[in-house]
Design a protein around this motif. Structure first.
Motif, mmCIF file in Angstrom:
data_model
loop_
_atom_site.group_PDB
_atom_site.id
_atom_site.type_symbol
_atom_site.label_atom_id
_atom_site.label_comp_id
_atom_site.label_asym_id
_atom_site.label_seq_id
_atom_site.Cartn_x
_atom_site.Cartn_y
_atom_site.Cartn_z
ATOM 1 N N GLY A 187 0.828 -1.194 0.000
ATOM 2 C CA GLY A 187 0.000 0.000 0.000
ATOM 3 C C GLY A 187 0.862 1.242 0.000
ATOM 4 N N ARG A 188 0.214 2.394 0.207
ATOM 5 C CA ARG A 188 0.928 3.672 0.217
ATOM 6 C C ARG A 188 0.342 4.572 1.297
ATOM 7 N NH1 ARG A 188 3.518 5.728 -4.157
ATOM 8 N NH2 ARG A 188 2.254 7.621 -4.171
ATOM 9 N N VAL A 189 1.220 5.196 2.078
ATOM 10 C CA VAL A 189 0.734 6.150 3.072
ATOM 11 C C VAL A 189 0.144 7.352 2.349
ATOM 12 C CG1 VAL A 189 2.390 5.377 4.805
ATOM 13 C CG2 VAL A 189 2.992 7.280 3.284
ATOM 14 N N ASN A 190 -0.679 8.123 3.054
ATOM 15 C CA ASN A 190 -1.406 9.225 2.415
ATOM 16 C C ASN A 190 -0.759 10.591 2.629
ATOM 17 O OD1 ASN A 190 -1.942 9.599 5.110
ATOM 18 N ND2 ASN A 190 -4.109 8.988 4.972
ATOM 19 N N HIS A 191 0.551 10.610 2.830
ATOM 20 C CA HIS A 191 1.244 11.879 3.038
ATOM 21 C C HIS A 191 2.685 11.726 2.565
ATOM 22 C CE1 HIS A 191 1.948 9.372 6.597
ATOM 23 N NE2 HIS A 191 3.148 9.923 6.602
ATOM 24 N N CYS A 199 4.623 1.536 1.255
ATOM 25 C CA CYS A 199 4.717 0.971 2.594
ATOM 26 C C CYS A 199 4.200 -0.461 2.593
ATOM 27 C CB CYS A 199 3.916 1.805 3.592
ATOM 28 S SG CYS A 199 2.112 1.663 3.399
ATOM 29 N N VAL A 200 4.464 -1.150 3.684
ATOM 30 C CA VAL A 200 3.836 -2.447 3.930
ATOM 31 C C VAL A 200 2.594 -2.175 4.768
ATOM 32 C CG1 VAL A 200 4.074 -4.737 4.931
ATOM 33 C CG2 VAL A 200 6.034 -3.661 3.806
ATOM 34 N N ALA A 201 1.447 -2.237 4.115
ATOM 35 C CA ALA A 201 0.177 -2.022 4.811
ATOM 36 C C ALA A 201 -0.202 -3.288 5.576
ATOM 37 C CB ALA A 201 -0.907 -1.661 3.806
ATOM 38 N N VAL A 202 -1.066 -3.137 6.569
ATOM 39 C CA VAL A 202 -1.451 -4.306 7.360
ATOM 40 C C VAL A 202 -2.901 -4.170 7.801
ATOM 41 C CG1 VAL A 202 -0.648 -3.335 9.571
ATOM 42 C CG2 VAL A 202 -0.750 -5.818 9.258
ATOM 43 N N MET A 203 -3.583 -5.308 7.820
ATOM 44 C CA MET A 203 -4.938 -5.438 8.349
ATOM 45 C C MET A 203 -4.935 -6.597 9.333
ATOM 46 S SD MET A 203 -6.612 -5.142 4.571
ATOM 47 C CE MET A 203 -5.070 -5.755 3.885
ATOM 48 N N GLU A 204 -5.638 -6.440 10.431
ATOM 49 C CA GLU A 204 -5.682 -7.508 11.435
ATOM 50 C C GLU A 204 -6.970 -8.301 11.285
ATOM 51 O OE1 GLU A 204 -5.010 -8.324 16.205
ATOM 52 O OE2 GLU A 204 -4.930 -6.276 15.421
ATOM 53 N N GLU A 205 -6.864 -9.625 11.462
ATOM 54 C CA GLU A 205 -8.045 -10.486 11.407
ATOM 55 C C GLU A 205 -8.721 -10.453 12.776
ATOM 56 O OE1 GLU A 205 -9.449 -14.693 9.449
ATOM 57 O OE2 GLU A 205 -7.360 -14.497 10.086
ATOM 58 N N THR A 206 -9.843 -9.783 12.863
ATOM 59 C CA THR A 206 -10.537 -9.594 14.131
ATOM 60 C C THR A 206 -11.560 -10.687 14.417
ATOM 61 O OG1 THR A 206 -12.110 -8.150 12.998
ATOM 62 C CG2 THR A 206 -10.215 -7.104 14.060
ATOM 63 N N ALA A 207 -11.991 -11.399 13.403
ATOM 64 C CA ALA A 207 -12.882 -12.557 13.490
ATOM 65 C C ALA A 207 -12.591 -13.389 12.249
ATOM 66 C CB ALA A 207 -14.349 -12.115 13.532
ATOM 67 N N PRO A 216 0.417 1.407 9.014
ATOM 68 C CA PRO A 216 1.410 0.640 8.255
ATOM 69 C C PRO A 216 2.365 -0.130 9.158
ATOM 70 C CG PRO A 216 1.194 2.851 7.358
ATOM 71 C CD PRO A 216 0.403 2.826 8.634
ATOM 72 N N LEU A 217 2.699 -1.326 8.717
ATOM 73 C CA LEU A 217 3.694 -2.115 9.446
ATOM 74 C C LEU A 217 5.075 -1.502 9.281
ATOM 75 C CD1 LEU A 217 3.995 -4.749 11.113
ATOM 76 C CD2 LEU A 217 4.579 -5.896 8.966
ATOM 77 N N HIS A 218 5.359 -1.011 8.057
ATOM 78 C CA HIS A 218 6.667 -0.397 7.809
ATOM 79 C C HIS A 218 6.568 0.550 6.613
ATOM 80 C CE1 HIS A 218 10.888 0.308 7.657
ATOM 81 N NE2 HIS A 218 11.144 -0.460 6.617
ATOM 82 N N HIS A 219 7.073 1.752 6.788
ATOM 83 C CA HIS A 219 7.148 2.737 5.712
ATOM 84 C C HIS A 219 8.596 3.200 5.608
ATOM 85 C CE1 HIS A 219 6.542 7.102 4.265
ATOM 86 N NE2 HIS A 219 6.632 6.305 3.222
ATOM 87 N N PRO A 220 9.386 2.642 4.673
ATOM 88 C CA PRO A 220 10.806 3.002 4.588
ATOM 89 C C PRO A 220 11.039 4.465 4.252
ATOM 90 C CG PRO A 220 10.345 0.998 3.339
ATOM 91 C CD PRO A 220 9.027 1.591 3.705
#
Length: 519
Positions: A187-191, A199-207, A216-220
């Protein structure tokens, strides 16, 4: 190796491999159409057989009715003996400018069912009836589904009027630890500067099968995109692997905690230029790194192939090391004779000495000289220890023509730690300036622990070429310029000692009606 059928307009794209019950399952894109996800199987990672295609484009009106992009297959943590495939889809509605992530499930890795989606068919109704047409919409609808997954505007570019005016949200990778699971994406940060937002975007599995966006997990802060992210853990340390279009290399970062900042080593390149879209999988012997190789550099839409994997390990300092795949042992045919001719270039300075039974000394006081084994080789592995006994240059030659001296030249700087592979040939008579054909193919650097010394391995298997220094793979590529010839060492204004020399003939890669082109 594995590639699409020779002569077709198709080529291999991003790959993903899952190991299950002794079989390696390869899922990959087929370029340039991106119409389906192909599936191939192997029991040795060297020879592959295509089986039923895993997934196809959605029907018109679906969220994935334009293209299918990178996938990741992993065990389903909520249903034993089943698997989930997260995949990237593009829609015709958006003219392919917005990427989304969907999911499919399978009980056998061969037959896949797309998950229901909360998506509306935006096409207008037909002004006439179509007798016999299947019920609409052309996908399974579920208002409670989180699929297809879109970027969340709180953290990421999510609208067309941001950044580059097309949205990155692709290359999913599922990682699970304990009872928590995360889905990574490119993904890409918005700024910030537009071409530094990757960046490495991340989503958590909540169910089960429900995902919510996280920061983001990491934005170099360097790259336009961090493509094909991977996350894994070795000896308590987390590692994040991604591929960068800027230099077509595979890089990595590390951290002690998954929620802590990610750090980089001085050398964080896993594979040299041309190796792309690295994917990591686990088999019964550890971690394997897979990728596709593109000979065209920036052009990744022709003549791609998937080389044999590399074995990944972690050294005491925490750095990742890449090693030759042990499966190459299975293709050894016979040991080669080590009888070596004197200097190949006559009327030039050069001497070959044998101070001991397991040692050679190659000398060229001035100019350039080649010392070659008497046999001719197509597929082979060479292992040796090299030591510079004076200042100067050295290297190897292989698949070299004895008369023209056309072939591959591997230049080694054993003082600075530099390897450069070149294809050096001759054009047809009368071709003028075009007669000299010289091409730098790939280069790499390493830290020299012993000045002027190195343990080296060179292997050539069909079009696949690999060079290891000190047990670590430094060069990995495919090239078809030269197919056979002599193997030897080259010396320029130096004295070089060669010990522990061993050369083996490899059986050539197979190509049959059951397997796709392998070399």
């Amino acid at each position: 190796m594995y590639s699409e059928t020779s002569g077709s307009r198709k080529t291999l794209g991003d790959v993903d491999v899952l190991y299950h019950d002794g079989i390696y399952h390869l899922f990959h894109l087929v370029l340039p159409n991106h119409d389906f996800i192909a599936h191939a199987v192997s029991d040795n990672c060297m020879n592959w057989r295509r089986v039923e295609n895993a997934l196809f484009l959605g029907h018109p009106g679906s969220w994935d009715d334009s293209m299918l992009w990178t996938i990741h297959v992993s065990p389903n943590p909520h249903r034993p003996r089943s698997w989930r495939m997260f995949y990237t889809g593009l829609s015709r509605r958006d003219h392919g400018q917005k990427q989304r992530i969907g999911m499919a499930e399978s009980d056998d890795l061969y037959t896949w069912r797309k998950a229901p989606v909360s998506w509306t068919d935006g096409r207008s109704a037909l002004p006439y009836d179509l007798p016999g047409r299947p019920p609409q919409p052309p996908f399974d609808y579920d208002a409670s589904s989180c699929f297809p997954l879109d970027p969340d505007g709180r953290y990421y570019e999510a609208e067309f009027n941001e950044g580059r005016h097309w949205l990155s949200w692709r290359d999913p990778f599922y990682y699970r630890e304990g009872k928590r699971g995360w889905l990574l994406a490119a993904g890409r940060v918005n700024h910030g500067p537009v071409v530094r937002r990757g960046c490495v975007a991340v989503m958590e599995e909540t169910a089960p099968n429900q995902f919510e966006a996280r920061p983001p997990l990491h934005h170099p802060g360097l790259y336009d995109d961090v493509e094909v992210p991977n996350l894994f853990k070795i000896d308590g340390e987390y590692y994040l692997v991604g591929s960068m279009r800027e230099d077509a290399k595979i890089r990595y970062w590390h951290t002690a905690r998954i929620d802590a900042p990610w750090r980089s080593y001085a050398d964080n390149v896993l594979l040299a230029e041309g190796n792309y879209a690295g994917r990591v999988c686990q088999d019964d012997r550890g971690l394997l790194l897979w990728n596709f190789f593109t000979p065209g550099g920036a052009d990744r839409l022709s003549n791609n192939l998937m080389p044999p994997p590399k074995r990944l390990s972690r050294c005491d300092s925490g750095q990742l090391h890449v090693h030759t795949f042990e499966g190459f042992q299975s293709v050894i045919d016979r040991p080669a004779s080590l009888d070596m001719d004197g200097p190949l270039k006559d009327q030039r300075d050069g001497a070959l000495e044998r101070p001991a039974s397991d040692a050679l000394e190659l000398h060229c006081g001035c100019g350039f000289q080649i010392f070659a084994l008497r046999e001719s080789f197509r597929c082979f592995r060479l292992r040796a220890s090299l030591k510079m006994l004076s200042e100067g240059k050295c290297g190897l030659v292989f698949r070299l023509d004895r008369q023209t001296h056309d072939g591959y030249y591997l230049s080694l700087d054993l003082f600075k730690g530099v390897a450069q592979l070149r294809a050096w040939g001759s054009g047809p008579d009368g071709s003028g300036e075009e007669m000299m054909q010289f091409r730098s193919i790939q280069s790499a650097f390493w830290e020299q622990k012993q000045r002027g010394e190195a343990e080296i391995q060179v292997l050539a298997y069909g079009s696949y070429l690999e060079v290891s220094i000190g047990g670590r793979v430094r060069l990995s590529l495919a090239d078809q310029t030269f197919t056979h010839g002599v193997v030897g060492f080259c010396v320029e204004s130096a004295r070089v000692q060669v010990t522990h020399l061993r050369v083996d003939h490899y059986l050539p890669p197979a190509q049959t009606d059951e397997h796709l082109a392998n070399g």
